[in-house]
Design an enzyme around this catalytic site. Sequence first.
Site, PDB file in Angstrom:
ATOM      1  CG  HIS A 143       3.852  -4.186  -9.108  1.00 24.60           C
ATOM      2  ND1 HIS A 143       4.417  -4.854  -8.048  1.00 24.60           N
ATOM      3  CD2 HIS A 143       2.930  -5.014  -9.635  1.00 24.60           C
ATOM      4  CE1 HIS A 143       3.869  -6.065  -7.949  1.00 24.60           C
ATOM      5  NE2 HIS A 143       2.961  -6.186  -8.913  1.00 24.60           N
ATOM      6  CG  ASP A 196      -3.184  -6.131 -14.367  1.00 24.23           C
ATOM      7  OD1 ASP A 196      -2.804  -5.869 -13.220  1.00 24.23           O
ATOM      8  OD2 ASP A 196      -3.664  -7.236 -14.695  1.00 24.23           O
TER       9      ASP A 196
HETATM   10  C1  SDX Z   1      -1.511  -6.379  -9.836  1.00 23.68           C
HETATM   11  O1  SDX Z   1       0.980  -7.182  -5.712  1.00 23.68           O
HETATM   12  C2  SDX Z   1       1.021  -7.839  -6.792  1.00 23.68           C
HETATM   13  O2  SDX Z   1       1.938  -8.638  -7.058  1.00 23.68           O
HETATM   14  C3  SDX Z   1      -0.136  -7.607  -7.726  1.00 23.68           C
HETATM   15  C4  SDX Z   1      -0.025  -8.240  -9.118  1.00 23.68           C
HETATM   16  C5  SDX Z   1      -0.097  -9.736  -9.026  1.00 23.68           C
HETATM   17  O3  SDX Z   1       0.384 -10.395  -9.968  1.00 23.68           O
HETATM   18  O4  SDX Z   1      -0.708 -10.233  -8.077  1.00 23.68           O
HETATM   19  O5  SDX Z   1       1.186  -7.863  -9.723  1.00 23.68           O
HETATM   20  C6  SDX Z   1      -1.177  -7.809 -10.009  1.00 23.68           C
HETATM   21  O6  SDX Z   1      -2.356  -6.079  -9.047  1.00 23.68           O
HETATM   22  C7  SDX Z   1      -0.728  -5.338 -10.585  1.00 23.68           C
HETATM   23  C8  SDX Z   1      -1.143  -3.872 -10.193  1.00 23.68           C
HETATM   24  C9  SDX Z   1      -2.427  -3.563 -10.958  1.00 23.68           C
HETATM   25  N1  SDX Z   1      -2.984  -2.256 -10.502  1.00 23.68           N
HETATM   26  C10 SDX Z   1      -2.920  -1.187 -11.312  1.00 23.68           C
HETATM   27  O7  SDX Z   1      -2.342  -1.154 -12.392  1.00 23.68           O
HETATM   28  C11 SDX Z   1      -3.686   0.013 -10.766  1.00 23.68           C
HETATM   29  C12 SDX Z   1      -2.865   1.274 -11.027  1.00 23.68           C
HETATM   30  N2  SDX Z   1      -1.693   1.193 -10.160  1.00 23.68           N
HETATM   31  C13 SDX Z   1      -1.758   1.933  -8.903  1.00 23.68           C
HETATM   32  O8  SDX Z   1      -3.047   1.868  -8.309  1.00 23.68           O
HETATM   33  C14 SDX Z   1      -0.597   1.579  -7.998  1.00 23.68           C
HETATM   34  O9  SDX Z   1       0.541   1.649  -8.741  1.00 23.68           O
HETATM   35  C15 SDX Z   1      -0.590   0.283  -7.249  1.00 23.68           C
HETATM   36  C16 SDX Z   1      -1.859   0.043  -6.502  1.00 23.68           C
HETATM   37  C17 SDX Z   1      -0.334  -0.842  -8.169  1.00 23.68           C
HETATM   38  C18 SDX Z   1       0.527   0.425  -6.251  1.00 23.68           C
HETATM   39  O10 SDX Z   1       0.121   1.467  -5.400  1.00 23.68           O
HETATM   40  P1  SDX Z   1       1.139   2.120  -4.403  1.00 23.68           P
HETATM   41  O11 SDX Z   1       1.826   1.073  -3.598  1.00 23.68           O
HETATM   42  O12 SDX Z   1       0.502   3.239  -3.665  1.00 23.68           O
HETATM   43  O13 SDX Z   1       2.197   2.698  -5.402  1.00 23.68           O
HETATM   44  P2  SDX Z   1       3.457   3.391  -4.904  1.00 23.68           P
HETATM   45  O14 SDX Z   1       3.526   3.460  -3.413  1.00 23.68           O
HETATM   46  O15 SDX Z   1       4.617   2.771  -5.593  1.00 23.68           O
HETATM   47  O16 SDX Z   1       3.193   4.894  -5.415  1.00 23.68           O
HETATM   48  C19 SDX Z   1       4.242   5.796  -5.378  1.00 23.68           C
HETATM   49  C20 SDX Z   1       3.699   7.065  -5.971  1.00 23.68           C
HETATM   50  C21 SDX Z   1       2.485   7.635  -5.244  1.00 23.68           C
HETATM   51  O17 SDX Z   1       2.542   9.024  -5.445  1.00 23.68           O
HETATM   52  P3  SDX Z   1       3.242   9.964  -4.256  1.00 23.68           P
HETATM   53  O18 SDX Z   1       2.335   9.833  -3.068  1.00 23.68           O
HETATM   54  O19 SDX Z   1       4.638   9.397  -4.027  1.00 23.68           O
HETATM   55  O20 SDX Z   1       3.264  11.357  -4.866  1.00 23.68           O
HETATM   56  O21 SDX Z   1       3.251   6.829  -7.318  1.00 23.68           O
HETATM   57  C22 SDX Z   1       1.896   7.185  -7.444  1.00 23.68           C
HETATM   58  C23 SDX Z   1       1.312   7.123  -6.052  1.00 23.68           C
HETATM   59  O22 SDX Z   1       0.191   8.008  -5.964  1.00 23.68           O
HETATM   60  N3  SDX Z   1       1.277   6.214  -8.328  1.00 23.68           N
HETATM   61  C24 SDX Z   1       0.625   6.518  -9.459  1.00 23.68           C
HETATM   62  C25 SDX Z   1       0.253   5.291 -10.017  1.00 23.68           C
HETATM   63  N4  SDX Z   1       0.675   4.294  -9.231  1.00 23.68           N
HETATM   64  C26 SDX Z   1       1.311   4.871  -8.172  1.00 23.68           C
HETATM   65  N5  SDX Z   1       0.327   7.704 -10.048  1.00 23.68           N
HETATM   66  C27 SDX Z   1      -0.366   7.633 -11.216  1.00 23.68           C
HETATM   67  N6  SDX Z   1      -0.747   6.488 -11.816  1.00 23.68           N
HETATM   68  C28 SDX Z   1      -0.465   5.294 -11.240  1.00 23.68           C
HETATM   69  N7  SDX Z   1      -0.844   4.162 -11.810  1.00 23.68           N
END
Ligand code: SDX
Length: 394
Positions: free
Chosen positions: A270, A328
């Site tokens: 998140h 989710d």
């Molecule tokens: C919602 O914003 C909100 O409030 C949204 C929401 C709402 O109520 O409106 O809460 C609803 O959208 C929840 C999120 C739903 N999406 C997912 O579950 C999709 C899977 N999640 C990822 O796509 C991701 O976690 C995000 C999009 C949610 C956040 O993306 P970020 O900001 O890039 O995550 P981050 O910067 O914290 O990531 C840090 C690291 C990165 O790796 P490095 O570059 O540091 O090596 O964590 C990795 C990311 O690649 N990472 C994941 C991951 N999520 C982040 N790796 C594997 N699986 C994942 N799900």
Amino acid sequence: STGICTFDPGFTSTGACQSSITFIDGNKGILLYRGYTVDDLAEHGDFMDSCFLLLHGELPTEEQKQCFAREVTRHTMVHEQLLRFFQGFKHDAHPMAIMVGVVGALSAFYQLSADIGDPQQREKACMRLISKMPTLAAIAYKTSIGQPIVYPRNDLSYAENFLHMMFALPSERFEVDPVMARAMEVILILHMDHEQNASTSTVRTAGSSQANPFAAIASGIAALWGPAHGGANEAVLRMLEKIGSADKIPEAIARAKNKSDPFRLMGFGHRVYKTYDPRAKIMRKVCHDVLDHLGCRSDPLLEVAMELERVALSDEYFIQRHLYPNVDFYSGITLRALGIPISMYTVLFAVARTVGWVSQWKEMAEEPVPRISRPRQMFTGHMQRPYVPVEERA
Ligand code: SDX
């Protein structure tokens, strides 16, 4: 300390907003609607409590709640001509595509002055959207499966009405199961608002141009659709179905950690929460309650989800990056237990988030001097350079 989320004043030129509606502490996993925890609101309150609270800033008195509920309920029907709009979509159109189109067209049916400076018009637009979203969502579903639409009933609660419009058939009696209705109500409360997420920011940006509120909410529906945002609930279920069983979990975890692999653990991570999303905890309990009520020992996908969570939360990659289940992760399994088809998961998210969207739109429109949102950029391209005639280009 007051919980008012203010951006660095230096950002005011981007139209970034101050808001007093929802507060998130991403490190502690706290989510407050107007100062009340979503945990308390989901456990002790109902839909109208949280809806009135987000829109007006305080929990309603009994009298206010009755009056508010009457106003929401008596506008749940939609203009009969609007029904023809649904006939224009291909039979297998994704319900989110339908919702973007139909909600964007509402301003053609509900004449509201373009002047969003009129408090009465603002209030009316917010209430009409809250009233009609479940009806439009249910019509989109019924149209997509070729069944006759079911009109809303004023004797049912908001959640009961939605389930009734989704699943009732003219050919047989339909009784809304109170346990399922309560589960649906909690799901609606959990998804109502979430500070300045992608779709809410889109609504505020669209609204800041003084576009009509129906157009602004339609832009929020479009933004919510993506799998990185509201579309994640649908993506989680498809991911769990693809993993299929606990023995495939190590492979999924390895793929999620592999940067060259686009696979992500949907429902994990998140932008704000760096600990467990409080909504995910509540959703997991709702899921168990519904399955217990249905007499299901469990749902194989719930077993896979819980094992996936256990393995991921003991893996360095996820621990280091503070990646936890978000709202989710369990919502898809819960919605499946409620009989909601997977294509409708994000539509349901949009129905619930309409309460937050209209509350945030109203807050934006009430600003003394509403300013158009204008995000700035970090320019990384060429500065000015001389034109090169085509014959001189390499
Ligand atoms: C919602 O914003 C909100 O409030 C949204 C929401 C709402 O109520 O409106 O809460 C609803 O959208 C929840 C999120 C739903 N999406 C997912 O579950 C999709 C899977 N999640 C990822 O796509 C991701 O976690 C995000 C999009 C949610 C956040 O993306 P970020 O900001 O890039 O995550 P981050 O910067 O914290 O990531 C840090 C690291 C990165 O790796 P490095 O570059 O540091 O090596 O964590 C990795 C990311 O690649 N990472 C994941 C991951 N999520 C982040 N790796 C594997 N699986 C994942 N799900």
